[in-house]
Design a protein around this motif. Structure first.
Motif, PDB file in Angstrom:
ATOM      1  N   VAL A 146       5.042   3.208  14.000  1.00 26.64           N
ATOM      2  CA  VAL A 146       5.416   4.582  14.319  1.00 26.64           C
ATOM      3  C   VAL A 146       6.484   4.573  15.407  1.00 26.64           C
ATOM      4  O   VAL A 146       6.583   3.621  16.187  1.00 26.64           O
ATOM      5  N   CYS A 147       7.272   5.630  15.416  1.00 26.19           N
ATOM      6  CA  CYS A 147       8.292   5.759  16.465  1.00 26.19           C
ATOM      7  C   CYS A 147       8.462   7.226  16.800  1.00 26.19           C
ATOM      8  O   CYS A 147       8.229   8.100  15.955  1.00 26.19           O
ATOM      9  N   PRO A 148       8.864   7.518  18.032  1.00 28.26           N
ATOM     10  CA  PRO A 148       9.074   8.920  18.412  1.00 28.26           C
ATOM     11  C   PRO A 148      10.262   9.510  17.673  1.00 28.26           C
ATOM     12  O   PRO A 148      11.134   8.786  17.185  1.00 28.26           O
ATOM     13  N   ILE A 149      10.269  10.843  17.603  1.00 28.54           N
ATOM     14  CA  ILE A 149      11.352  11.572  16.955  1.00 28.54           C
ATOM     15  C   ILE A 149      12.182  12.256  18.040  1.00 28.54           C
ATOM     16  O   ILE A 149      11.636  12.889  18.939  1.00 28.54           O
ATOM     17  N   GLU A 150      13.485  12.121  17.945  1.00 28.59           N
ATOM     18  CA  GLU A 150      14.358  12.758  18.929  1.00 28.59           C
ATOM     19  C   GLU A 150      14.347  14.270  18.729  1.00 28.59           C
ATOM     20  O   GLU A 150      14.594  14.765  17.636  1.00 28.59           O
ATOM     21  N   GLU A 151      14.013  14.995  19.809  1.00 28.24           N
ATOM     22  CA  GLU A 151      13.973  16.451  19.720  1.00 28.24           C
ATOM     23  C   GLU A 151      15.371  16.978  19.456  1.00 28.24           C
ATOM     24  O   GLU A 151      16.354  16.505  19.998  1.00 28.24           O
ATOM     25  N   GLY A 152      15.428  18.012  18.609  1.00 25.50           N
ATOM     26  CA  GLY A 152      16.727  18.613  18.302  1.00 25.50           C
ATOM     27  C   GLY A 152      17.321  18.068  17.028  1.00 25.50           C
ATOM     28  O   GLY A 152      17.706  18.826  16.149  1.00 25.50           O
ATOM     29  N   MET A 211       0.825  -1.212   0.000  1.00 23.06           N
ATOM     30  CA  MET A 211       0.000   0.000   0.000  1.00 23.06           C
ATOM     31  C   MET A 211       0.858   1.260   0.000  1.00 23.06           C
ATOM     32  O   MET A 211       0.335   2.368  -0.071  1.00 23.06           O
ATOM     33  N   ARG A 212       2.180   1.079   0.102  1.00 19.53           N
ATOM     34  CA  ARG A 212       3.120   2.203   0.175  1.00 19.53           C
ATOM     35  C   ARG A 212       2.781   3.135   1.335  1.00 19.53           C
ATOM     36  O   ARG A 212       2.872   4.361   1.221  1.00 19.53           O
ATOM     37  N   MET A 213       2.379   2.536   2.409  1.00 12.66           N
ATOM     38  CA  MET A 213       2.085   3.288   3.627  1.00 12.66           C
ATOM     39  C   MET A 213       3.325   3.224   4.511  1.00 12.66           C
ATOM     40  O   MET A 213       3.686   2.173   5.000  1.00 12.66           O
ATOM     41  N   ALA A 271       7.398  10.460   8.919  1.00 17.39           N
ATOM     42  CA  ALA A 271       6.834   9.538   7.917  1.00 17.39           C
ATOM     43  C   ALA A 271       5.346   9.753   7.727  1.00 17.39           C
ATOM     44  O   ALA A 271       4.849   9.770   6.590  1.00 17.39           O
ATOM     45  N   GLU A 272       4.608   9.930   8.822  1.00 14.86           N
ATOM     46  CA  GLU A 272       3.155  10.038   8.705  1.00 14.86           C
ATOM     47  C   GLU A 272       2.726  11.372   8.100  1.00 14.86           C
ATOM     48  O   GLU A 272       1.962  11.402   7.125  1.00 14.86           O
ATOM     49  N   ASP A 273       3.205  12.491   8.659  1.00 20.37           N
ATOM     50  CA  ASP A 273       2.728  13.796   8.203  1.00 20.37           C
ATOM     51  C   ASP A 273       3.151  14.084   6.767  1.00 20.37           C
ATOM     52  O   ASP A 273       2.329  14.462   5.928  1.00 20.37           O
TER      53      ASP A 273
END
Length: 422
Positions: free
Chosen positions: A25-31, A18-20, A193-195
Motif C-alpha cells: 500500500v502507498c499513500p495517495i497525494e491529496e489533490g 491472487m490478483r490482489m 487500489a484497495e477500495d
C-alpha cells in the motif's frame, strides 16, 4: 522465513496469482489522487499463522451473538430524538438518513481483542462502513493457507457473502418496487487500489449485471436520479463504500454541497444505497457507550449476558473509566487519534493523528490487553476481524474472519494482514 515475509519474489508471485492489487500500500497525494509509489510499504505478509478450527468457530459464534445486540441497538437508535443522537456524536446532517433509510444494515466487520492466554474476549468496535479487510477474510486466507499446505479457515465465507448480498440487493429492488432485472446496479468506492479493487471483487458475487466505477464519476441529475458521469447511465441501486461522515461535507466543482440532493433521492426512494444510512447508525464508536448507558436491565436476559461477556465498558466521559482507558474519536478510523492511558499517564499514542480526528469528541473504553504473536522473530499485536451479514430476516450471520498485526500496540493504517489457516 526471516524478512521474506515482507519482500521476496515468492511473496510477489503468490499475491499476483491472487490478483490482489493491494498487497503493498502507498499513500495517495491529496489533490491529484496520484499514488506515491516511492512511499510504498508491505501490507500482506508472506506467512500463514496456524490457528485451531475451534477458535475460528468460537469467534464466529461470539460475533453472531454480538450482532444480535447490535441489531437491537440499531432499532433503538432509529427511535432516538435529534438531541440524543447529537449527544452521542452523530453529525446533524446524518440524522434524517440514519432514522429513515428504507433498507436495514447489510454487513459490518467487528474488531476483536481475542486473547486466548488471558481469556479476554471483547469486541472493541464495529466497522459497518469500510471495504477494508473484506477480500482477505473471505477469500484471501483460504488461498494463502492452501499455498502453505494448511486447510482453509472458513469454507463457507464466500457462499454466505454471495447468498446474502444477492438477497439484500433484491430487497433494495423491492424498496423501489422494480424487478431486479430492471434495476441498474452499481458498486463504487474511492479510486485507490484497495477500495476499488475490493468493490470489483464484491461485484463478482452479484448474480446480475452491474457497473463498477470510481466515486469521482458519481453525479446527481437535477435532484431526479444518480448517474455514472462517464456513461450517463442512471443508477437505481448503489453499493457505495464511502463514509456518511465524509459524504455530508462533499461539494461539486463549484463548491456546492451535494448532500441534500443525495439525501432527498434516498428519502424519496428514487435510489437505494446499500449499507449506507442504516449502517452508519452503528458506525460511531459511541454506540458502545449507548449500550453501556442503556444498562443490562434494558435488554433481554440473553442479550444482557452477551453484553456482560463480550462488550467492554464504554463511556463518553473518561472519569467513568477511572484512570486507565483507551480513547478514540467517535468517528475514528484506522486507529487515527487513538491513545491509551494507564494510571493517569498516556502510555501509547497512534502514529496517525490527523486533526480531522483529534478535534472530534472522544469515546473512552476499558483498557484491554491484546494478544502478542511472534512472526519472523518479531513480537506483534494481533487484532481479529470478523464479518457479519444480514440474513434477510434482520439477523446477522457470521462470514469470514482474519487477523491484522502491527509492530506497535495500536492497530492503525500501517498494520499488516497476517493470513491464517488451520
Amino acid at each position: 522465513m526471516n524478512m521474506d515475509i515482507f519482500n521476496s519474489t515468492q511473496r510477489d508471485r503468490l499475491f499476483r496469482s491472487m490478483r490482489m492489487g493491494w498487497d503493498n500500500v502507498c499513500p495517495i497525494e491529496e489533490g491529484t489522487g496520484i499514488p506515491l509509489t516511492d512511499q510504498e510499504v508491505p501490507y500482506a505478509l508472506y506467512h500463514c499463522r496456524k490457528v485451531s478450527p475451534q477458535m475460528i468457530k468460537e469467534i464466529k459464534q461470539a460475533s453472531e451473538l454480538v450482532g444480535s445486540v447490535l441489531m437491537q441497538a440499531w432499532s433503538v437508535i432509529r427511535t432516538l430524538d435529534e438531541e440524543t443522537l447529537l449527544y452521542y456524536g452523530f453529525p446533524k446532517d446524518s440524522i434524517k438518513i440514519v432514522k429513515y433509510d428504507p433498507l436495514p444494515p447489510f454487513c459490518m466487520r467487528l474488531d476483536w481483542c481475542w486473547n486466548e492466554e488471558t481469556g479476554v474476549k471483547k469486541v472493541i468496535e464495529t466497522n459497518p462502513q469500510t471495504p477494508s479487510f473484506w477480500f482477505e477474510c473471505t477469500e484471501g486466507n483460504g488461498k494463502v493457507a492452501q499455498h502453505f499446505g494448511f486447510k482453509q479457515p472458513d469454507y463457507n465465507a464466500q457462499t454466505i457473502l454471495s447468498l446474502t448480498l444477492n438477497q439484500h440487493i433484491q430487497r433494495a429492488a423491492e424498496c423501489l418496487k422494480k424487478p431486479i432485472n430492471n434495476c441498474r446496479v452499481a458498486f463504487t468506492a474511492l479510486n485507490n487500489a484497495e477500495d476499488l479493487g475490493t468493490m470489483r471483487w464484491l461485484s463478482s458475487h452479484f448474480h446480475h449485471k452491474s457497473a463498477v466505477f470510481p466515486l469521482e464519476f458519481l453525479r446527481v441529475k437535477d435532484g431526479k436520479y444518480l448517474f455514472d458521469y462517464r456513461t450517463g447511465q442512471p443508477i437505481d441501486i448503489l453499493f457505495m463504500w464511502y463514509p456518511v461522515e465524509w459524504a455530508i461535507h462533499d461539494t461539486d466543482e463549484n463548491g456546492k454541497k451535494l448532500w441534500s440532493a443525495l439525501e432527498q433521492l434516498i428519502l424519496e426512494k428514487k435510489v437505494v444505497i446499500v449499507n449506507f444510512g442504516s449502517a452508519f447508525a452503528l458506525q460511531p464508536k459511541s454506540v458502545f457507550a449507548l449500550i453501556t448507558d442503556l444498562g443490562l436491565d434494558f435488554f433481554s436476559p440473553k442479550d444482557a449476558d452477551i453484553i456482560f461477556n463480550y462488550f467492554p465498558k464504554t463511556s463518553l466521559t473518561a472519569s467513568d473509566l477511572g484512570n486507565s482507558y483507551f480513547a478514540k474519536p467517535i468517528l475514528g478510523r484506522e486507529g487515527e487519534g487513538g491513545f491509551a492511558v494507564k494510571s493517569g499517564e498516556i502510555i501509547l499514542r497512534s502514529h496517525s493523528n490527523d486533526p480531522w480526528y483529534t478535534e472530534q469528541d472522544y469515546v473512552y473504553q476499558e483498557l484491554l490487553e491484546f494478544p502478542q504473536v511472534e512472526i519472523a522473530g518479531k513480537s506483534m499485536t494481533a487484532v481479529w476481524g470478523a464479518w457479519l451479514y444480514n440474513n434477510g430476516n434482520d439477523q446477522f450471520v457470521s462470514g469470514g474472519v482474519g487477523t491484522r498485526v502491527s509492530e506497535g500496540q495500536i492497530t492503525d493504517n500501517i498494520s499488516y494482514w497476517c493470513p491464517i489457516g488451520c
